[in-house]
Design a protein around this motif. Structure first.
Motif, short mmCIF file in Angstrom:
data_model
loop_
_atom_site.label_atom_id
_atom_site.label_comp_id
_atom_site.label_asym_id
_atom_site.label_seq_id
_atom_site.Cartn_x
_atom_site.Cartn_y
_atom_site.Cartn_z
N TYR A 434 1.07 -1.26 -0.34
CA TYR A 434 -0.14 0.06 0.76
C TYR A 434 1.12 0.95 -0.54
O TYR A 434 2.04 1.29 0.61
CB TYR A 434 -1.19 -0.20 1.36
CG TYR A 434 -1.51 -1.20 0.94
CD1 TYR A 434 -3.05 -1.36 0.55
CD2 TYR A 434 -1.62 -2.31 2.06
CE1 TYR A 434 -4.03 -2.30 1.53
CE2 TYR A 434 -2.20 -3.60 2.82
CZ TYR A 434 -3.01 -3.25 1.87
OH TYR A 434 -4.17 -4.67 1.95
N GLY A 440 -5.69 9.87 0.07
CA GLY A 440 -5.92 8.87 0.18
C GLY A 440 -5.04 7.05 0.26
O GLY A 440 -3.89 8.04 0.19
N TYR A 442 -3.36 4.15 -2.52
CA TYR A 442 -2.75 3.51 -3.06
C TYR A 442 -2.79 1.83 -3.10
O TYR A 442 -1.75 1.40 -2.03
CB TYR A 442 -1.83 3.21 -4.26
CG TYR A 442 -2.23 4.91 -4.93
CD1 TYR A 442 -2.29 5.48 -6.52
CD2 TYR A 442 -2.36 6.66 -4.02
CE1 TYR A 442 -2.49 6.04 -6.93
CE2 TYR A 442 -2.91 7.55 -4.88
CZ TYR A 442 -2.49 7.20 -6.25
OH TYR A 442 -3.03 8.44 -7.12
N LEU A 462 -7.93 -0.56 6.12
CA LEU A 462 -8.69 -1.71 4.61
C LEU A 462 -8.25 -3.16 4.75
O LEU A 462 -6.84 -3.52 5.67
CB LEU A 462 -7.70 -1.14 3.55
CG LEU A 462 -8.10 0.18 2.70
CD1 LEU A 462 -7.16 0.65 2.11
CD2 LEU A 462 -9.58 0.47 2.63
N VAL A 478 -13.92 -2.28 3.90
CA VAL A 478 -13.36 -0.87 5.28
C VAL A 478 -13.86 -0.62 6.41
O VAL A 478 -14.99 -1.76 6.81
CB VAL A 478 -13.43 0.09 3.98
CG1 VAL A 478 -13.80 1.42 4.79
CG2 VAL A 478 -13.75 0.01 2.69
N LEU A 488 -9.68 5.69 -2.87
CA LEU A 488 -9.00 4.76 -2.80
C LEU A 488 -8.99 3.99 -4.57
O LEU A 488 -9.34 4.15 -4.91
CB LEU A 488 -10.32 3.46 -2.24
CG LEU A 488 -10.00 1.97 -2.09
CD1 LEU A 488 -8.90 1.86 -1.10
CD2 LEU A 488 -11.26 1.32 -2.04
N TRP A 525 -16.18 7.33 2.84
CA TRP A 525 -16.37 5.39 3.21
C TRP A 525 -16.52 5.41 4.85
O TRP A 525 -16.04 6.11 5.63
CB TRP A 525 -14.73 5.28 3.62
CG TRP A 525 -13.89 5.30 1.78
CD1 TRP A 525 -13.60 6.26 1.44
CD2 TRP A 525 -15.05 3.86 0.67
NE1 TRP A 525 -13.45 5.77 -0.05
CE2 TRP A 525 -13.55 4.68 -0.57
CE3 TRP A 525 -14.58 2.78 0.34
CZ2 TRP A 525 -13.85 3.72 -1.66
CZ3 TRP A 525 -14.98 2.23 -0.50
CH2 TRP A 525 -14.57 2.52 -1.51
#
Length: 620
Positions: A434, A440, A442, A462, A478, A488, A525
């Motif tokens: 990640y 946000g 990736y 996540l 999530v 996201l 989210w």
């Protein structure tokens, strides 16, 4: 390492005669430092090692195996060569293999002392990173014992390096270990020992980074060792500056940038890779990236990007591996295809994968280009995850074999360079899966895992649930202590055609969903939200190079499917593309060979001792 003679050839002859990183962070002031000023803030940054958790799967298994191996390796053995040279009591068994002082051991029946103590710094680095992942007190204590023990052997002249074959090579690894002990364990001695070592090592280094050719032009008492790697030094020197604030390291890093013979021509688009040692020159790309991050040098960014593109387009196998016989060949000559019949040393796997992960992670952080994630993934699943674990006696996996008929084998000498990079890379799985952006997250690698972070007072997370790459479905779950708006970004590989699918809470995503990009889903989210991804994985063929169009690899998604057979089989193109999954198997496929036999096609990570062919022959 190669200089017209490779490591294996040299060691055979000798026996016959006798024998990266994650993103930069500023540190609390130490002794009169300046505050590090970085010229570039990369669009993406890594999470902390401890923010990411791996779940059951091959990546977690490799990390835990490597952590346990070096946590349980006796301190006295690791420190013995340094204590011997310092004239201190040196209890413990010899390590054996590359690691010891020069000699032949009747006990181990092998040559000792190729590069004494060479990998100590890498083992220290790997343990420091493992502590950052786990928070394990035993690991922290071991790192601090090793730092203290090494410091006790270091005199102001660093006499360990008097007459030493490859001073830059081993200093670079010690540098990495000490700065990681400082960064991740907060060891109070590490940065002071590092400065003492650095000031002393200058007496053993040339005035600038020397290419292999330049080293061969200079007198050397042992002409077999004109292959020191001064050109890799800037990466860790820049990182030490970033972590300590001491300008000594920044200035020394600038001194050893190999601009004249490497980075300048690469920046201008000239391919100077051919005939260079493969791993160390890919690793040098990371020095160029640190020059860009620290100094803002666009030239060095161009050099790294151009160099990686040349690597990708002219030197790489379908597996993502590169550098048969640890050397780059001349593009357009069919050197990759020719190597299938001339060598079993196709890719220096743990070292090569470590360097590859670092440069693709750096370039991804700077460019946000999904191509670099695709490349990292290809190397992950087709090279390093197929490496056997390091054994207690230092026996190690070194080369992937892509010969016409290949086989996995152990390397002939114990504790080689790949025993140092393997545990470092396994820890780095946590910072490669990640990445963070200002708005946000990736998702770069698909693997059972989770990531946790905080934003605006909310605790967010996540979790991936998947059997990828043996299944094309990924679910991202999530969690959030309170609803939070962020983007996201999920990687859609370039091969995922046609029509990848992305669903959010059961509703099909209507935004941009192109193969070869990150799909960006921005919303508020909340806990319980789910993202489901389905990636098409059509079978496809890739020739080894344009000069050998009938030598092809069969791929499905990110995986190269290798033919399990005692001799390289032949197929029609149609029969390969009509291969079918084997029943009651995870990852195996079946294809009909030209002689009518059914051949199992198997990913490298699932191969053990059976013979295989990475490339098969198409019927003419």
């Amino acid at each position: 390492m190669t200089c017209g003679i490779d490591r294996r050839t040299f060691l055979k002859a000798s026996c016959a005669a006798s024998a990266g990183i994650c993103g930069a962070r500023a540190f609390p002031a130490l002794a009169d430092p300046e505050k590090p000023v970085l010229a570039v803030s990369t669009p993406l940054t890594t999470f902390a090692y401890g923010d990411v958790q791996l779940y059951d799967g091959p990546m977690k298994k490799q990390f835990e195996e490597n952590h346990a191996r070096f946590l349980n390796l006796e301190d006295d053995r690791m420190l013995k060569v340094f204590r011997q040279v310092a004239g201190l009591p040196a209890p413990g068994e010899d390590m054996g293999g590359w690691y010891d002082l020069t000699g032949f051991s009747l006990e181990h029946n092998d040559f000792h002392g190729f590069i004494a103590g060479h990998s100590f710094g890498q083992y220290l680095s790997a343990l420091a990173r493992a502590y950052a992942v786990t928070g394990d007190e035993g690991t922290r204590a071991k790192v601090s014992r090793l730092v203290k023990g090494y410091g006790e052997t270091l005199d102001p002249r660093a006499k360990f390096f008097e007459g030493y074959r490859l001073p830059a090579y081993t200093y670079d690894k010690l540098s990495c270990g000490l700065i990681d002990a400082h960064e991740y364990v907060r060891d109070p001695l590490a940065i002071g020992i590092h400065e003492k070592l650095t000031r002393a090592i200058k007496a053993y280094l040339p005035e600038k980074a020397l290419s292999r050719f330049e080293q061969r032009q200079r007198p050397h008492k042992d002409t077999s060792f004109t292959w020191d790697e001064t050109y890799t030094l800037p990466e860790n020197l820049f990182l030490t500056y970033q972590r300590s604030g001491n300008p000594l390291y920044r200035d020394m890093a600038k001194q050893y940038l190999e601009d004249d013979t490497y980075f300048n021509p690469l920046a201008e688009g000239n391919n100077v890779l051919p005939f260079e040692h493969a791993y160390s020159h890919v690793n040098a790309f990371n020095s160029a990236m640190q020059a860009y991050i620290t100094l803002g040098s666009e030239k060095h960014l161009r050099a790294a990007r151009n160099g990686f593109e040349m690597l990708d387009k002219t030197q790489s196998f379908a597996t993502g591996g590169w550098g048969p016989n640890e050397s780059f060949g001349e593009p357009g000559t069919g050197q990759l295809g020719d190597s299938l019949s001339t060598t079993h040393a196709s890719f220096e796997t743990p070292c090569g994968a470590y360097g590859h992960f670092k440069i693709t992670r750096h370039l991804l952080r700077v460019t946000k280009d999904a191509h670099y994630g695709d490349s990292m993934e290809r190397v992950l699943y087709n090279t390093i995850l197929g490496a056997w674990p390091i054994q207690a006696d230092g026996t190690s996996f070194y080369y992937s074999d892509y010969a016409n008929t290949g086989k996995k084998v152990w390397y002939g000498q114990k504790w080689p360079c790949c025993s140092g990079t393997f545990p470092q890379l396994a820890a780095d799985y946590h910072i490669s899966t990640y990445l963070r952006s200002s708005d946000g997250v990736y998702v770069n690698l698909y693997t059972p895992s989770s990531v946790q972070w905080s934003s605006g007072g909310a605790k967010l997370g996540l979790r991936q649930v998947t059997r990828y790459p043996f299944d094309n479905r990924i679910e991202i779950q999530v969690s959030a202590s309170q609803p939070a708006e962020y983007t996201l970004n999920v990687r859609i590989p370039a091969w995922a055609k046609p029509d990848p699918v992305l669903m959010v809470n059961g509703q099909r995503f209507s935004g941009d969903l192109r193969a070869g990009t990150f799909a960006a889903v921005r919303r508020t989210w909340k806990s319980g939200d789910r993202v489901q991804i389905e990636l098409p994985m059509p079978l496809r063929l890739e020739p080894v190079d344009v000069n050998h169009p009938n030598l092809v690899a069969l791929l499905q998604g990110p995986l190269v499917l290798m033919a399990v057979a005692d001799a390289q089989p032949s197929f029609s193109e149609r029969s390969l593309l009509q291969a079918r999954p084997a029943k009651n198997s995870s990852g195996d496929w079946l294809a009909s060979a030209a002689d009518g036999s059914q051949i199992t096609m198997r990913p490298f990570m699932s191969i053990d001792k059976e013979s295989y062919s990475a490339y098969v022959r198409l019927q003419s």
